[in-house]
Design a protein around this motif. Structure first.
Motif, mmCIF file in Angstrom:
data_model
loop_
_atom_site.group_PDB
_atom_site.id
_atom_site.type_symbol
_atom_site.label_atom_id
_atom_site.label_comp_id
_atom_site.label_asym_id
_atom_site.label_seq_id
_atom_site.Cartn_x
_atom_site.Cartn_y
_atom_site.Cartn_z
ATOM 1 N N SER A 16 0.728 -1.385 0.011
ATOM 2 C CA SER A 16 0.077 -0.034 0.107
ATOM 3 C C SER A 16 0.885 1.162 -0.087
ATOM 4 C CB SER A 16 -0.907 0.117 1.335
ATOM 5 O OG SER A 16 -0.448 0.305 2.378
ATOM 6 N N GLY A 17 2.229 1.088 0.646
ATOM 7 C CA GLY A 17 2.756 2.335 0.655
ATOM 8 C C GLY A 17 2.360 3.415 1.675
ATOM 9 N N SER A 18 1.470 2.802 2.550
ATOM 10 C CA SER A 18 0.571 3.906 3.476
ATOM 11 C C SER A 18 1.014 3.357 4.782
ATOM 12 C CB SER A 18 -0.714 3.890 3.208
ATOM 13 O OG SER A 18 -1.121 4.448 1.879
ATOM 14 N N THR A 19 1.730 2.395 5.392
ATOM 15 C CA THR A 19 1.797 2.094 6.474
ATOM 16 C C THR A 19 2.637 3.000 7.335
ATOM 17 O OG1 THR A 19 2.247 -0.092 5.851
ATOM 18 C CG2 THR A 19 2.788 0.260 8.117
ATOM 19 N N ARG A 20 1.849 3.603 8.428
ATOM 20 C CA ARG A 20 2.237 4.632 9.382
ATOM 21 C C ARG A 20 3.680 4.418 9.986
ATOM 22 N NH1 ARG A 20 -0.727 8.470 11.354
ATOM 23 N NH2 ARG A 20 -2.811 7.537 10.983
ATOM 24 N N THR A 21 3.965 3.155 10.610
ATOM 25 C CA THR A 21 5.375 2.959 10.968
ATOM 26 C C THR A 21 6.447 2.993 10.281
ATOM 27 O OG1 THR A 21 4.723 0.559 10.943
ATOM 28 C CG2 THR A 21 4.134 1.432 13.176
ATOM 29 N N LEU A 22 6.235 2.474 8.731
ATOM 30 C CA LEU A 22 7.373 2.565 7.950
ATOM 31 C C LEU A 22 7.495 3.902 7.569
ATOM 32 C CD1 LEU A 22 6.445 -0.559 5.758
ATOM 33 C CD2 LEU A 22 8.048 -0.420 7.772
ATOM 34 N N CYS A 23 6.543 4.816 7.622
ATOM 35 C CA CYS A 23 6.798 6.328 7.200
ATOM 36 C C CYS A 23 7.717 6.779 7.988
ATOM 37 C CB CYS A 23 5.361 6.912 7.082
ATOM 38 S SG CYS A 23 4.436 6.815 5.407
ATOM 39 N N GLN A 24 7.367 6.616 9.607
ATOM 40 C CA GLN A 24 8.092 6.947 10.644
ATOM 41 C C GLN A 24 9.725 6.592 10.404
ATOM 42 O OE1 GLN A 24 5.039 6.077 13.637
ATOM 43 N NE2 GLN A 24 6.511 7.402 14.693
ATOM 44 N N VAL A 25 9.884 5.181 9.996
ATOM 45 C CA VAL A 25 11.139 4.942 9.804
ATOM 46 C C VAL A 25 11.966 5.511 8.542
ATOM 47 C CG1 VAL A 25 12.484 2.978 9.043
ATOM 48 C CG2 VAL A 25 10.586 2.639 10.889
ATOM 49 N N ALA A 26 11.197 5.792 7.544
ATOM 50 C CA ALA A 26 11.584 6.405 6.564
ATOM 51 C C ALA A 26 12.029 7.928 6.650
ATOM 52 C CB ALA A 26 10.582 6.524 5.284
ATOM 53 N N GLU A 27 11.193 8.724 7.558
ATOM 54 C CA GLU A 27 11.403 9.875 7.935
ATOM 55 C C GLU A 27 12.679 10.255 8.678
ATOM 56 O OE1 GLU A 27 7.885 10.937 9.903
ATOM 57 O OE2 GLU A 27 6.768 11.629 7.915
ATOM 58 N N THR A 28 13.029 9.159 9.556
ATOM 59 C CA THR A 28 14.158 9.172 10.526
ATOM 60 C C THR A 28 15.243 8.752 9.582
ATOM 61 O OG1 THR A 28 12.815 8.020 12.365
ATOM 62 C CG2 THR A 28 15.220 7.893 12.276
ATOM 63 N N ALA A 29 15.317 7.718 8.684
ATOM 64 C CA ALA A 29 16.548 7.526 7.817
ATOM 65 C C ALA A 29 16.808 8.860 6.605
ATOM 66 C CB ALA A 29 16.236 6.163 6.958
ATOM 67 N N LYS A 30 15.771 9.308 6.402
ATOM 68 C CA LYS A 30 15.943 10.544 5.560
ATOM 69 C C LYS A 30 16.526 11.717 6.158
ATOM 70 C CE LYS A 30 13.074 13.043 1.945
ATOM 71 N NZ LYS A 30 13.743 11.894 0.906
ATOM 72 N N ALA A 31 16.193 11.832 7.308
ATOM 73 C CA ALA A 31 16.903 12.860 8.094
ATOM 74 C C ALA A 31 18.435 12.646 8.331
ATOM 75 C CB ALA A 31 16.243 13.013 9.718
ATOM 76 N N LYS A 32 18.681 11.409 8.480
ATOM 77 C CA LYS A 32 20.172 10.711 8.317
ATOM 78 C C LYS A 32 20.926 11.012 7.047
ATOM 79 C CE LYS A 32 20.207 10.492 12.907
ATOM 80 N NZ LYS A 32 20.954 11.402 13.726
ATOM 81 N N LYS A 33 20.012 11.318 6.014
ATOM 82 C CA LYS A 33 20.720 11.483 4.623
ATOM 83 C C LYS A 33 20.920 9.924 3.810
ATOM 84 C CE LYS A 33 21.109 15.891 5.095
ATOM 85 N NZ LYS A 33 19.941 16.647 4.593
ATOM 86 N N ALA A 34 20.185 8.975 4.502
ATOM 87 C CA ALA A 34 20.171 7.849 3.880
ATOM 88 C C ALA A 34 19.280 7.683 2.641
ATOM 89 C CB ALA A 34 19.661 6.675 4.822
ATOM 90 N N ARG A 35 19.820 6.792 1.688
ATOM 91 C CA ARG A 35 18.876 6.701 0.348
ATOM 92 C C ARG A 35 17.586 5.780 0.727
ATOM 93 N NH1 ARG A 35 19.994 10.488 -3.559
ATOM 94 N NH2 ARG A 35 22.231 10.289 -3.595
ATOM 95 N N ILE A 36 16.424 6.016 0.424
ATOM 96 C CA ILE A 36 15.372 5.168 0.568
ATOM 97 C C ILE A 36 14.836 4.505 -0.748
ATOM 98 C CG2 ILE A 36 12.905 5.296 1.505
ATOM 99 C CD1 ILE A 36 13.857 7.596 3.236
ATOM 100 N N ILE A 37 14.954 3.291 -0.773
ATOM 101 C CA ILE A 37 14.191 2.605 -1.871
ATOM 102 C C ILE A 37 12.834 1.978 -1.412
ATOM 103 C CG2 ILE A 37 14.422 0.623 -3.441
ATOM 104 C CD1 ILE A 37 17.536 1.095 -3.050
ATOM 105 N N THR A 38 11.875 2.061 -1.907
ATOM 106 C CA THR A 38 10.539 1.500 -1.653
ATOM 107 C C THR A 38 10.186 0.719 -2.786
ATOM 108 O OG1 THR A 38 9.874 3.263 -0.165
ATOM 109 C CG2 THR A 38 8.066 2.005 -1.170
ATOM 110 N N VAL A 39 9.439 -0.644 -2.387
ATOM 111 C CA VAL A 39 8.961 -1.609 -3.322
ATOM 112 C C VAL A 39 7.460 -1.333 -3.023
ATOM 113 C CG1 VAL A 39 8.784 -3.803 -4.294
ATOM 114 C CG2 VAL A 39 10.909 -2.835 -3.533
ATOM 115 N N THR A 40 6.475 -0.893 -3.868
ATOM 116 C CA THR A 40 5.400 -0.515 -3.622
ATOM 117 C C THR A 40 4.270 -0.840 -4.950
ATOM 118 O OG1 THR A 40 3.668 0.872 -2.663
ATOM 119 C CG2 THR A 40 5.358 1.941 -3.753
ATOM 120 N N ASN A 41 3.090 -1.050 -4.680
ATOM 121 C CA ASN A 41 1.934 -0.861 -5.735
ATOM 122 C C ASN A 41 1.634 0.436 -6.146
ATOM 123 O OD1 ASN A 41 1.109 -3.524 -6.890
ATOM 124 N ND2 ASN A 41 -0.780 -2.334 -6.752
ATOM 125 N N TYR A 42 1.614 1.232 -5.153
ATOM 126 C CA TYR A 42 1.120 2.632 -5.458
ATOM 127 C C TYR A 42 2.179 3.761 -5.575
ATOM 128 C CZ TYR A 42 -2.997 -0.285 -4.671
ATOM 129 O OH TYR A 42 -3.886 -1.272 -4.832
#
Length: 287
Positions: A193-219
């Protein structure tokens, strides 16, 4: 019923729920009348759909095209796709089907999801994702629910060839790992779904650390997709009687397998050596 390119149908289905009223009219017209939409001018199509020309342009851009003219070129399937046996419908699996019908329906849904995912997949994005993973100092794989099994598969494969990979199941540990990421590290997220709240929080944390984010999603317009550097799209839409998407993890697992094998095929001979060493140890656990 008129035939439409399976690629365009998958693209529209993936964003349909995010479309506004007028945009849905345009999408419905394209889905129901692809041949007319491909042949007629944007003015005529807009008049028949009951919306503005600008709406058709916005729809095309949301689908990833430069404009409506480019979308029109992709609307109709290739001649080979008109053969009945190659057209697997998105028809959901209904209640009351016997076990043999269910068996065929599930396999057909999985085959369709794989074919459409391959057709939809942006090869440049795939290569970019592969490059990020190859150069990563650390790879954090994450997923929620049964998506975790796909994320864990990525962890097993990457760690087996010597990459520094982690895949915690607990949300707090995911956040902790993300908070310790650095520039050049990779967060690999698996989320239909790309809409899981906890994964979004993990992504926001990683993004703040300048990590690259790769998402496999249908949407591709989902919250996770918007946080990502690379979005690898899947195309699984068939539903079972409980409104769950059938075979949605199969394209995700195939993408992970492709990334893994692509790394082994690359210039880094150390991956092959690490795999050979791991396999030698694993043989000790076999009869």
């Amino acid at each position: 019923m008129q035939k439409i390119s399976s690629k365009v149908k998958a693209e529209i289905t993936a964003i349909y729920d995010t479309l506004r009223g007028a945009e849905r009219k345009a999408a419905d017209y394209v889905l129901l009348h692809p041949q007319e939409a491909a042949l007629h001018s944007i003015t005529e199509s807009a008049g028949r759909a009951g919306c503005s020309e600008a709406t058709f342009v916005r729809l095309a851009q949301k689908l990833g095209y430069n404009g409506y003219a480019q979308l029109k070129q992709m609307l109709l399937p290739a001649e080979a796709a008109f053969e009945p046996e190659t057209l697997l419908p998105y028809g959901d699996i209904g209640r009351g089907e016997d076990s043999q019908a269910v068996l065929c329906s599930v396999f057909h849904a999985a085959a369709r999801a794989l074919d459409d995912t391959l057709d939809l997949l942006d090869r440049k994005v795939y290569e970019e994702s592969l490059s990020y993973i190859t150069r990563a100092g650390k790879i954090l794989s994450a997923g929620a629910g049964d998506a975790y099994t796909a994320a864990y598969s990525a962890y097993l494969k990457f760690s087996r060839i010597g990459l520094r990979a982690v895949c915690p199941a607990d949300f707090d540990v995911q956040i902790m790992e993300a908070s310790g990421m650095k520039r050049g590290d990779v967060l690999l997220l698996i989320s239909h779904s790309g809409s899981t709240r906890t994964l979004c929080q993990v992504a926001e944390t990683a993004k703040a650390k300048k990590a690259r984010i790769i998402t496999v999603t249908n949407y591709p317009l989902s919250p996770l997709a918007k946080l990502s550097d690379c979005v690898i799209r899947t195309a699984a839409f068939t539903k079972n009687p409980c409104n769950e998407t059938v075979a949605k993890r199969i394209p995700e697992l195939c993408i992970i397998e492709a990334l893994y094998i692509s790394m082994l095929q690359g210039r880094e001979e150390k991956y092959a050596k690490m795999l050979a060493a791991a396999n030698e140890e694993l043989r000790k656990n076999k009869f």
